[in-house]
Design a protein around this motif. Structure first.
Motif, mmCIF file in Angstrom:
data_model
loop_
_atom_site.group_PDB
_atom_site.id
_atom_site.type_symbol
_atom_site.label_atom_id
_atom_site.label_comp_id
_atom_site.label_asym_id
_atom_site.label_seq_id
_atom_site.Cartn_x
_atom_site.Cartn_y
_atom_site.Cartn_z
ATOM 1 N N GLY A 37 0.786 -1.226 0.000
ATOM 2 C CA GLY A 37 0.000 0.000 0.000
ATOM 3 C C GLY A 37 0.818 1.276 0.000
ATOM 4 O O GLY A 37 0.331 2.322 0.422
ATOM 5 N N TYR A 38 2.035 1.220 -0.510
ATOM 6 C CA TYR A 38 2.904 2.398 -0.555
ATOM 7 C C TYR A 38 2.817 3.144 -1.885
ATOM 8 O O TYR A 38 3.618 4.025 -2.161
ATOM 9 C CB TYR A 38 4.358 1.991 -0.293
ATOM 10 C CG TYR A 38 4.582 1.436 1.095
ATOM 11 C CD1 TYR A 38 4.674 2.283 2.194
ATOM 12 C CD2 TYR A 38 4.713 0.069 1.299
ATOM 13 C CE1 TYR A 38 4.887 1.779 3.465
ATOM 14 C CE2 TYR A 38 4.931 -0.444 2.569
ATOM 15 C CZ TYR A 38 5.010 0.411 3.639
ATOM 16 O OH TYR A 38 5.227 -0.088 4.904
ATOM 17 N N GLU A 153 9.201 4.686 2.453
ATOM 18 C CA GLU A 153 7.997 4.206 1.778
ATOM 19 C C GLU A 153 8.184 3.934 0.281
ATOM 20 O O GLU A 153 7.271 4.117 -0.522
ATOM 21 C CB GLU A 153 6.811 5.153 2.018
ATOM 22 C CG GLU A 153 6.455 5.265 3.478
ATOM 23 C CD GLU A 153 5.217 6.090 3.747
ATOM 24 O OE1 GLU A 153 4.685 6.732 2.816
ATOM 25 O OE2 GLU A 153 4.770 6.088 4.900
ATOM 26 N N HIS A 154 9.383 3.484 -0.092
ATOM 27 C CA HIS A 154 9.634 3.040 -1.461
ATOM 28 C C HIS A 154 10.861 2.132 -1.486
ATOM 29 O O HIS A 154 11.696 2.195 -0.594
ATOM 30 C CB HIS A 154 9.827 4.213 -2.427
ATOM 31 C CG HIS A 154 11.022 5.045 -2.120
ATOM 32 N ND1 HIS A 154 10.932 6.222 -1.427
ATOM 33 C CD2 HIS A 154 12.340 4.869 -2.384
ATOM 34 C CE1 HIS A 154 12.148 6.739 -1.295
ATOM 35 N NE2 HIS A 154 13.011 5.938 -1.858
ATOM 36 N N ALA A 155 10.936 1.299 -2.523
ATOM 37 C CA ALA A 155 12.082 0.407 -2.693
ATOM 38 C C ALA A 155 13.292 1.209 -3.147
ATOM 39 O O ALA A 155 13.160 2.195 -3.881
ATOM 40 C CB ALA A 155 11.758 -0.679 -3.715
ATOM 41 N N HIS A 156 14.462 0.780 -2.703
ATOM 42 C CA HIS A 156 15.713 1.403 -3.131
ATOM 43 C C HIS A 156 16.400 0.531 -4.173
ATOM 44 O O HIS A 156 17.612 0.405 -4.182
ATOM 45 C CB HIS A 156 16.643 1.624 -1.935
ATOM 46 C CG HIS A 156 16.154 2.670 -0.998
ATOM 47 N ND1 HIS A 156 16.675 2.841 0.249
ATOM 48 C CD2 HIS A 156 15.173 3.608 -1.117
ATOM 49 C CE1 HIS A 156 16.056 3.836 0.871
ATOM 50 N NE2 HIS A 156 15.139 4.312 0.063
ATOM 51 N N ILE A 185 8.776 2.079 -11.754
ATOM 52 C CA ILE A 185 7.652 2.140 -10.836
ATOM 53 C C ILE A 185 6.424 2.537 -11.640
ATOM 54 O O ILE A 185 6.390 3.617 -12.208
ATOM 55 C CB ILE A 185 7.895 3.156 -9.703
ATOM 56 C CG1 ILE A 185 9.153 2.765 -8.920
ATOM 57 C CG2 ILE A 185 6.681 3.239 -8.782
ATOM 58 C CD1 ILE A 185 9.566 3.762 -7.888
ATOM 59 N N LEU A 186 5.459 1.651 -11.718
ATOM 60 C CA LEU A 186 4.228 1.933 -12.439
ATOM 61 C C LEU A 186 3.201 2.486 -11.484
ATOM 62 O O LEU A 186 2.710 1.785 -10.612
ATOM 63 C CB LEU A 186 3.678 0.678 -13.098
ATOM 64 C CG LEU A 186 4.483 0.138 -14.244
ATOM 65 C CD1 LEU A 186 3.900 -1.183 -14.714
ATOM 66 C CD2 LEU A 186 4.510 1.121 -15.380
ATOM 67 N N HIS A 187 2.877 3.740 -11.628
ATOM 68 C CA HIS A 187 1.823 4.365 -10.843
ATOM 69 C C HIS A 187 1.467 5.703 -11.415
ATOM 70 O O HIS A 187 2.038 6.201 -12.304
ATOM 71 C CB HIS A 187 2.179 4.469 -9.380
ATOM 72 C CG HIS A 187 3.277 5.403 -9.036
ATOM 73 N ND1 HIS A 187 4.493 5.376 -9.638
ATOM 74 C CD2 HIS A 187 3.333 6.401 -8.130
ATOM 75 C CE1 HIS A 187 5.262 6.311 -9.110
ATOM 76 N NE2 HIS A 187 4.590 6.940 -8.205
#
Length: 187
Positions: A37-38, A153-156, A185-187
Motif C-alpha cells: 500500500g505504498y 515508503e519506497h524500494a531502493h 515504478i508503475l503508478h
C-alpha cells in the motif's frame, strides 16, 4: 519468501493495450516496488501478487479507473507560443497546474501535442489515460524491505542499496537504485 507487506518485489512485465499492441516491456530491468500500500504500483497489481512467490505469473487487465484514470478533456490547454523556449517540439514536457485549479492543486506534467506559429497545445493527461491496459507479470524476486525502505515508503532498487551520485551527496532522500538505472515504478 511470500509477497506480503514490507517486502520488495521485482516483477518482469509486458504492458499492452486492450487489443494486444505492445506498449512497454521491462526487459532486463524489472519493476521494483515496496509491497503493502505504498503506491509503488497499481493496487490491482498488488492485490494479484499478494501472498505469491518467486516465479508466479499472472495476466491482468486494468480498466482506466484502476490505472491512469479516464481521459479528461479539461486538461487540454492552448497557450501563447511566446511563453515557451526555443526549440519547441511535439512530445516535450512541462510542469504546470490546471487552469481552474486552486493554489494547492497538484502540479501536472503537460505534453506538447501541437505547435503552430503563435499557439501551443498542451495535454495534462497521462499518455495512457482512458486506456484499458493488459499486464503480463512474472515475479522474479522477493526480499524483506530494509528499515530505510519502509521509512522512505519506497524500494531502493532490487538490492536495497540507495546509491547517491555526486549531485545527491548531502541531500536527504535521493531516490537512486543500485547503480543499474532507476527502478521502474508503475503508478
Amino acid at each position: 519468501m511470500k509477497i506480503e507487506k514490507n517486502t520488495v518485489v521485482s516483477v518482469a512485465y509486458t504492458l499492452s493495450d486492450s487489443q494486444g499492441n505492445l506498449i512497454e516491456e521491462s526487459g532486463d530491468e524489472p519493476m521494483v516496488y515496496l509491497h503493502g500500500g505504498y503506491d509503488g504500483t497499481f493496487p490491482k497489481i498488488e492485490e494479484a501478487l499478494d501472498g505469491r512467490d518467486i516465479g508466479f505469473e499472472a495476466q491482468l487487465q486494468l480498466e482506466p479507473e484502476d490505472a491512469f484514470g479516464d481521459y479528461d478533456p479539461e486538461l487540454i490547454k492552448v497557450e501563447e507560443r511566446a511563453r515557451f523556449p526555443e526549440p519547441l517540439e511535439v512530445g516535450m514536457q512541462f510542469e504546470g497546474s490546471p487552469e481552474d485549479g486552486d493554489d494547492e492543486a497538484q502540479t501536472l506534467i503537460y505534453t506538447v501535442t501541437d505547435v503552430a506559429d503563435d499557439k501551443v497545445v498542451l495535454d495534462g493527461n497521462h499518455p495512457l489515460a482512458g486506456m484499458a491496459l493488459r499486464f503480463s507479470l512474472k515475479v522474479t524476486d522477493v526480499r524483506e524491505a530494509t528499515e530505510d525502505e519502509i521509512e522512505h515508503e519506497h524500494a531502493h532498487g532490487a538490492s536495497g542499496l540507495e546509491v547517491l551520485d555526486e549531485d545527491d551527496q548531502g541531500e536527504a532522500g535521493g531516490e537512486q537504485d543500485d547503480g543499474h538505472g532507476a527502478p521502474r515504478i508503475l503508478h
